[in-house]
Scaffold this motif. Structure first.
Motif, PDB file in Angstrom:
ATOM      1  N   UNK A 124       0.832  -1.209   0.000  1.00  0.00           N
ATOM      2  CA  UNK A 124       0.000   0.000   0.000  1.00  0.00           C
ATOM      3  C   UNK A 124       0.867   1.259   0.000  1.00  0.00           C
ATOM      4  N   UNK A 125       2.014   1.181   0.644  1.00  0.00           N
ATOM      5  CA  UNK A 125       2.943   2.312   0.624  1.00  0.00           C
ATOM      6  C   UNK A 125       3.472   2.523  -0.791  1.00  0.00           C
ATOM      7  N   UNK A 126       3.932   1.446  -1.402  1.00  0.00           N
ATOM      8  CA  UNK A 126       4.556   1.540  -2.721  1.00  0.00           C
ATOM      9  C   UNK A 126       3.554   1.911  -3.814  1.00  0.00           C
ATOM     10  N   UNK A 167      -8.983   3.371   7.828  1.00  0.00           N
ATOM     11  CA  UNK A 167     -10.054   3.500   6.834  1.00  0.00           C
ATOM     12  C   UNK A 167      -9.797   2.580   5.641  1.00  0.00           C
ATOM     13  N   UNK A 168      -8.546   2.464   5.259  1.00  0.00           N
ATOM     14  CA  UNK A 168      -8.187   1.584   4.140  1.00  0.00           C
ATOM     15  C   UNK A 168      -8.583   0.148   4.452  1.00  0.00           C
ATOM     16  N   UNK A 169      -8.270  -0.318   5.646  1.00  0.00           N
ATOM     17  CA  UNK A 169      -8.620  -1.681   6.050  1.00  0.00           C
ATOM     18  C   UNK A 169     -10.134  -1.857   6.075  1.00  0.00           C
ATOM     19  N   UNK A 170     -10.854  -0.866   6.607  1.00  0.00           N
ATOM     20  CA  UNK A 170     -12.312  -0.965   6.698  1.00  0.00           C
ATOM     21  C   UNK A 170     -12.947  -1.009   5.320  1.00  0.00           C
ATOM     22  N   UNK A 179     -12.292  -4.324   3.572  1.00  0.00           N
ATOM     23  CA  UNK A 179     -13.072  -5.386   4.210  1.00  0.00           C
ATOM     24  C   UNK A 179     -14.511  -5.374   3.733  1.00  0.00           C
ATOM     25  N   UNK A 180     -14.998  -4.215   3.315  1.00  0.00           N
ATOM     26  CA  UNK A 180     -16.360  -4.118   2.780  1.00  0.00           C
ATOM     27  C   UNK A 180     -16.426  -4.506   1.315  1.00  0.00           C
ATOM     28  N   UNK A 181     -15.288  -4.812   0.701  1.00  0.00           N
ATOM     29  CA  UNK A 181     -15.283  -5.272  -0.678  1.00  0.00           C
ATOM     30  C   UNK A 181     -14.747  -4.287  -1.681  1.00  0.00           C
ATOM     31  N   UNK A 182     -14.395  -3.077  -1.265  1.00  0.00           N
ATOM     32  CA  UNK A 182     -13.850  -2.109  -2.196  1.00  0.00           C
ATOM     33  C   UNK A 182     -12.449  -2.545  -2.620  1.00  0.00           C
ATOM     34  N   UNK A 183     -12.172  -2.456  -3.902  1.00  0.00           N
ATOM     35  CA  UNK A 183     -10.840  -2.808  -4.396  1.00  0.00           C
ATOM     36  C   UNK A 183      -9.804  -1.879  -3.764  1.00  0.00           C
ATOM     37  N   UNK A 184      -8.582  -2.382  -3.482  1.00  0.00           N
ATOM     38  CA  UNK A 184      -7.578  -1.548  -2.814  1.00  0.00           C
ATOM     39  C   UNK A 184      -7.297  -0.229  -3.523  1.00  0.00           C
ATOM     40  N   UNK A 225      -7.971   3.311  -1.762  1.00  0.00           N
ATOM     41  CA  UNK A 225      -6.897   4.296  -1.568  1.00  0.00           C
ATOM     42  C   UNK A 225      -7.318   5.671  -2.069  1.00  0.00           C
ATOM     43  N   UNK A 226      -8.051   5.707  -3.188  1.00  0.00           N
ATOM     44  CA  UNK A 226      -8.518   7.002  -3.694  1.00  0.00           C
ATOM     45  C   UNK A 226      -9.462   7.662  -2.700  1.00  0.00           C
ATOM     46  N   UNK A 227     -10.339   6.844  -2.087  1.00  0.00           N
ATOM     47  CA  UNK A 227     -11.254   7.393  -1.094  1.00  0.00           C
ATOM     48  C   UNK A 227     -10.484   7.929   0.097  1.00  0.00           C
TER      49      UNK A 227
END
Length: 296
Positions: free
Chosen positions: A27-29, A56-59, A62-67, A71-73
């Motif tokens: 996620x950093x890279x 927030x990224x993990x949450x 976990x709800x199904x949003x693509x990484x 990340x954009x959110x």
């Protein structure tokens, strides 16, 4: 710059969030969600703001949003609209010609030719276009002919096998985050090809799925949903008596997943208000992508 010992180390943060250090580094890279501070000894540290973004990224994942979308959110960037399929749609005349060619090969039980024709249609027009304009109408015609004449079932079966071969040749996307869709048949339902088509169409959209196949007992479906926690559950039934064996109420109340039903069997069945009735393959793809934050 922060003082030595302040902020969170990558290892400590990964442990707190319940993700692997490798995921944190990825996620950093890829998305720039790395530590924004360093100690006087030049060690990376995550500030409270960094930690909140990653929570927030993990949450979201976990709800199904693509990484990438999550990340954009998290970073406050606008999500792009879903890319339109650049392949041309099948025109009416072209679709009729394709059906004629496919039927001609089917009547000769020429499975190699049917595979070639089916693969060409999928490559040029996508799974949805090939299914809705050629594959499904052909199968309906062959099934009706076999029922009316009392013969020709072998033609229908070989045609189904050729289509299935091509659908299963669509490359599967890499699994990253929550499973987008869990596909299953009603108990005692043996027709699985429509679910295979939905799976292949989802693969074209880089959306993950699992197909539990034919004749899935109600308890097995609930156990699979509990274990996999998909964003969407789609259940297929072609007859009313088969559809009535599906535990829709439990699916809706027990799990945090969108639930959709497909097939003619649901036309005579009352379903909970939260359950989506799929009207086409294209509709099914849209519902799954919407549940993962990628729809219109």
């Amino acid at each position: 710059m922060v003082e030595q010992g302040s902020g969170m180390t990558p290892g400590a943060l990964a442990g707190m969030l319940g993700i692997s250090p490798t995921t944190l580094r990825t996620w950093h890279r890829r998305y720039g969600l790395g530590p924004s501070a360093r100690t006087s000894g030049n060690h990376r540290r995550y500030t409270p703001e960094d930690v909140e973004r990653l929570r927030r990224m993990v949450a979201l994942t976990a709800r199904g949003l693509a990484p990438a979308a999550a990340a954009r959110v998290v970073l406050g960037e606008p999500a792009p609209a879903p890319a339109a399929d650049p392949r041309p749609a099948l025109g009416a005349a072209e679709a009729r010609a394709a059906r004629r060619g496919f039927l001609s090969a089917a009547n000769r039980l020429d499975e190699p030719l049917m595979r070639d024709l089916a693969a060409k249609l999928v490559a040029e027009h996508g799974v949805v276009g090939a299914w809705q304009h050629v594959f499904m109408p052909t199968l309906v015609e062959l099934g009706g002919r076999a029922a009316a004449l009392g013969r020709g079932v072998e033609v229908e079966h070989v045609t189904s096998a050729a289509i299935l071969h091509v659908l299963r040749g669509v490359p599967l996307p890499a699994e990253d985050g929550r499973l987008a869709a869990l596909l299953a048949c009603a108990p005692d339902e043996q027709h699985t090809l429509p679910l295979e088509a939905l799976g292949a169409a989802l693969s074209e959209c880089d959306s993950t799925w699992r197909n539990l196949g034919a004749r899935l007992p109600a308890g097995a479906l609930l156990a699979a949903v509990d274990k996999l926690r998909p964003a969407t559950v789609v259940v297929w039934a072609h007859r009313v008596d088969l559809a009535r064996g599906v535990p829709l109420d439990e699916l809706v109340t027990r799990f945090d997943a969108a639930v959709a039903v497909a097939g003619a069997g649901w036309e005579g069945v009352d379903v909970p208000p939260a359950v989506e009735r799929l009207t086409s393959l294209r509709h099914g793809v849209r519902i799954v992508l919407g549940a993962t934050g990628r729809g219109d």
